[in-house]
Design an enzyme around this catalytic site. Structure first.
Site, short mmCIF file in Angstrom:
data_model
loop_
_atom_site.label_atom_id
_atom_site.label_comp_id
_atom_site.label_asym_id
_atom_site.label_seq_id
_atom_site.Cartn_x
_atom_site.Cartn_y
_atom_site.Cartn_z
N GLN A 1 59.23 -71.70 8.08
CA GLN A 1 59.51 -70.27 7.89
C GLN A 1 58.22 -69.46 7.76
O GLN A 1 57.30 -69.83 7.03
CB GLN A 1 60.42 -70.09 6.67
CG GLN A 1 61.75 -70.82 6.87
CD GLN A 1 62.79 -70.59 5.79
OE1 GLN A 1 63.57 -71.48 5.53
NE2 GLN A 1 62.82 -69.43 5.18
N LYS B 1 71.63 -72.26 0.31
CA LYS B 1 72.23 -71.18 1.11
C LYS B 1 72.66 -71.70 2.47
O LYS B 1 73.69 -71.28 3.00
CB LYS B 1 71.19 -70.06 1.34
CG LYS B 1 70.92 -69.16 0.16
CD LYS B 1 69.82 -68.17 0.57
CE LYS B 1 69.08 -67.56 -0.59
NZ LYS B 1 67.82 -66.92 -0.17
N ARG C 1 57.58 -73.12 4.00
CA ARG C 1 56.84 -71.91 4.42
C ARG C 1 55.59 -72.37 5.17
O ARG C 1 54.86 -73.24 4.68
CB ARG C 1 56.44 -71.11 3.19
CG ARG C 1 55.83 -69.77 3.48
CD ARG C 1 56.82 -68.72 3.91
NE ARG C 1 57.73 -68.35 2.84
CZ ARG C 1 58.90 -67.74 3.05
NH1 ARG C 1 59.29 -67.43 4.27
NH2 ARG C 1 59.68 -67.45 2.03
N CYS D 1 68.29 -65.86 6.83
CA CYS D 1 67.67 -65.81 8.16
C CYS D 1 67.70 -67.14 8.91
O CYS D 1 68.06 -67.18 10.10
CB CYS D 1 66.25 -65.28 8.05
SG CYS D 1 65.37 -65.85 6.60
N GLN E 1 66.45 -53.38 0.29
CA GLN E 1 65.56 -53.27 -0.86
C GLN E 1 65.43 -54.59 -1.62
O GLN E 1 64.47 -54.82 -2.31
CB GLN E 1 66.08 -52.17 -1.79
CG GLN E 1 65.16 -51.81 -2.93
CD GLN E 1 63.87 -51.16 -2.41
OE1 GLN E 1 63.83 -50.60 -1.33
NE2 GLN E 1 62.80 -51.26 -3.18
N HIS F 1 61.03 -67.65 12.49
CA HIS F 1 61.31 -68.92 11.84
C HIS F 1 61.68 -69.95 12.91
O HIS F 1 62.39 -69.64 13.87
CB HIS F 1 62.52 -68.80 10.89
CG HIS F 1 62.23 -68.01 9.64
ND1 HIS F 1 61.00 -67.50 9.32
CD2 HIS F 1 63.05 -67.67 8.61
CE1 HIS F 1 61.07 -66.87 8.17
NE2 HIS F 1 62.30 -66.95 7.71
P1 NAP Z 1 59.90 -56.22 1.24
O1 NAP Z 1 59.08 -56.19 2.48
O2 NAP Z 1 59.26 -56.73 0.00
O3 NAP Z 1 60.48 -54.75 1.00
C1 NAP Z 1 61.34 -54.38 -0.06
C2 NAP Z 1 60.86 -53.10 -0.72
O4 NAP Z 1 59.66 -53.34 -1.42
C3 NAP Z 1 60.49 -51.97 0.20
O5 NAP Z 1 61.61 -51.31 0.67
C4 NAP Z 1 59.63 -51.09 -0.67
O6 NAP Z 1 60.48 -50.25 -1.47
C5 NAP Z 1 58.96 -52.10 -1.60
N1 NAP Z 1 57.54 -52.36 -1.32
C6 NAP Z 1 56.66 -52.70 -2.28
N2 NAP Z 1 55.44 -52.89 -1.75
C7 NAP Z 1 55.54 -52.67 -0.43
C8 NAP Z 1 54.62 -52.71 0.66
N3 NAP Z 1 53.33 -53.02 0.47
N4 NAP Z 1 55.05 -52.43 1.91
C9 NAP Z 1 56.35 -52.12 2.11
N5 NAP Z 1 57.26 -52.06 1.12
C10 NAP Z 1 56.88 -52.34 -0.14
O7 NAP Z 1 61.19 -57.15 1.45
P2 NAP Z 1 61.91 -57.60 2.82
O8 NAP Z 1 61.28 -58.81 3.35
O9 NAP Z 1 62.06 -56.42 3.69
O10 NAP Z 1 63.33 -58.09 2.26
C11 NAP Z 1 64.33 -57.18 1.83
C12 NAP Z 1 65.60 -57.97 1.56
O11 NAP Z 1 66.03 -58.60 2.79
C13 NAP Z 1 65.41 -59.12 0.56
O12 NAP Z 1 66.54 -59.25 -0.23
C14 NAP Z 1 65.25 -60.34 1.45
O13 NAP Z 1 65.67 -61.53 0.81
C15 NAP Z 1 66.20 -60.00 2.59
N6 NAP Z 1 65.86 -60.66 3.86
C16 NAP Z 1 64.57 -60.69 4.26
C17 NAP Z 1 64.27 -61.31 5.48
C18 NAP Z 1 62.85 -61.37 6.00
O14 NAP Z 1 62.63 -62.02 7.01
N7 NAP Z 1 61.88 -60.71 5.36
C19 NAP Z 1 65.29 -61.89 6.24
C20 NAP Z 1 66.62 -61.81 5.78
C21 NAP Z 1 66.88 -61.19 4.58
P3 NAP Z 1 60.14 -48.72 -1.84
O15 NAP Z 1 59.89 -47.99 -0.56
O16 NAP Z 1 61.37 -48.28 -2.55
O17 NAP Z 1 58.94 -48.81 -2.71
#
Ligand code: NAP
Length: 372
Positions: free
Chosen positions: A162, A244, A268, A135, A73, A275
């Site tokens: 990235q 990091k 980015r 990542c 999340q 990446h």
């Molecule tokens: P994300 O796509 O923004 O998703 C996080 C939450 O945002 C979802 O679970 C959802 O929660 C909500 N959300 C709001 N609008 C959305 C939409 N249009 N579509 C889907 N979900 C939406 O974030 P993420 O990239 O998965 O990253 C999550 C964590 O992992 C972060 O801390 C990030 O730093 C870390 N991380 C990310 C990556 C990467 O490559 N993206 C790599 C390593 C670590 P609800 O269902 O509760 O609304």
């Protein structure tokens, strides 16, 4: 069977995690519960024909019923809910994709092909907080773990490229929307295959800087652009993403701070998924291509060496090729200068949503299930 709560399962990382868990039959070994911060009570996923409804990710009581919580999340959520749960008396295991607890003393950064001993020791020591690494760090460590394990790297400059999906679901949608905004412009369509090239470039530049260009998530266009800053400004010239790199790499490898030097620029780029990194590294001695290849490929089954020639590099060493696969491609290995210093270049590409995020989480779940 253990109750496992999945928070953030519809986000970018969460949806890839969910897919991988389906592919690997992980749901057979657990009782899954799905949580949301935005759509409580709505239908969630169907697994093997069973429908799941979404629970409230803000309800401490509902979370505390879980033996294990996996959250994708984000840091803002974890920062609030993890301490609340512990204060509530929860004794379960927390597996997190977010960065907020990575450098905490009582947490372990998980990348089991590289640091399985540390994970086992953490479990023996009663640690209950397991966090996926950054990542870019994770992908570089996996790709070059043969060199790290042998202690052959003195310093490393890590220049990352990235992808948009590294920033989350909203961002990757925005990049695609930016592309669509450009291609739907009638002037661009008219000029694309005929007419003045100068007029086409002028129109594209106008659109990139137009107020209607979708850029709510990134705040600037990413299409046709690069953004040379990721995450917060630490005020000392580094971005948090760059900081990091060094601290997490040391923690994952179990090395004391300053054992080797690692810094660079995190950028980015308008790539959808995966990446890449251009790495310059000083090795302890001159290393032939054969020795390098043997060291990196024997370290884990996912590394693929790509010979340093044009044909293979443009075919095999790209996000387009590696996307949606667990392979880590490593290539462009060459000695950088003709003097006696052992300084080499290398280029790595890996899917940051798999090895860089979701895969270490589901593997940690399985390690944990094997121990409980
Ligand atoms: P994300 O796509 O923004 O998703 C996080 C939450 O945002 C979802 O679970 C959802 O929660 C909500 N959300 C709001 N609008 C959305 C939409 N249009 N579509 C889907 N979900 C939406 O974030 P993420 O990239 O998965 O990253 C999550 C964590 O992992 C972060 O801390 C990030 O730093 C870390 N991380 C990310 C990556 C990467 O490559 N993206 C790599 C390593 C670590 P609800 O269902 O509760 O609304």
């Amino acid at each position: 069977m253990r109750k496992v709560g999945l928070v953030g399962w519809r986000g970018m990382v969460g949806s890839v995690l969910f897919q991988r868990m389906l592919e690997e039959n992980d749901f057979h070994a657990i009782l899954p519960h799905f949580y949301t911060t935005s759509e409580v009570g709505s239908p969630g996923p169907r697994i093997h024909g069973i429908p799941y409804f979404l629970k409230d990710a803000n309800d401490i009581q509902a979370l505390a019923e879980m033996d294990i919580i996996i959250t994708c999340q984000g840091s803002d959520y974890s920062r609030v809910f993890y301490p609340l749960l512990r204060d509530f008396g929860w004794k379960g295991y927390w597996i997190d994709a977010a960065s907020v607890f990575r450098m905490k003393k009582d947490s372990c950064i998980i990348l089991d092909p590289v640091n399985r001993e540390q994970i086992d020791k953490a479990l023996d020591d009663g640690i209950q907080l397991f966090v996926g690494g950054n990542c870019s760090v994770t992908l570089s460590l996996l790709g070059l773990s043969g060199l790290f394990k042998a202690g052959l790297i003195e310093w490393m400059s890590l220049m990352t490229y990235q992808s948009a999906s590294g920033a989350g679901a909203r961002h990757v949608r925005e990049l695609i929307a930016q592309s669509s905004y450009m291609s739907q412009d009638s002037e661009v369509s008219n000029l694309l295959y005929r007419g003045s090239l100068i007029s086409l470039l002028k129109r594209v530049n106008e659109l990139m800087n137009h107020t209607e260009m979708p850029k709510k998530a990134f705040s600037v266009p990413l299409i046709g652009n690069v953004i040379p800053w990721i995450d917060n400004d630490l005020g000392d010239g580094n971005s948090r993403e760059e900081w990091k790199g060094e601290v997490e790499a040391h923690k994952i490898l179990g090395l004391r701070s300053g054992s080797f030097f690692l810094n660079g620029l995190c950028v980015r780029v308008g790539v959808i998924r995966c990446h890449s990194a251009a790495i310059t590294m000083k090795l302890k001695y001159d290393m032939s291509e054969r020795e390098f290849l043997d060291l990196i490929e024997s370290a884990n089954p996912w590394v693929r060496y790509v010979s340093n020639n044009k044909e293979e590099s443009i075919r095999e060493l790209t996000p387009a090729r590696i996307s949606n696969s667990l392979k880590i491609a490593v290539g462009r290995y060459k000695k950088m200068f003709s003097n006696s210093e052992s300084i080499y270049s290398v280029f790595t590409v890996g899917d940051q949503l798999l090895w860089g995020a979701a895969e270490p989480l589901r593997r940690m779940l399985n390690i944990l299930l094997g121990r409980l």
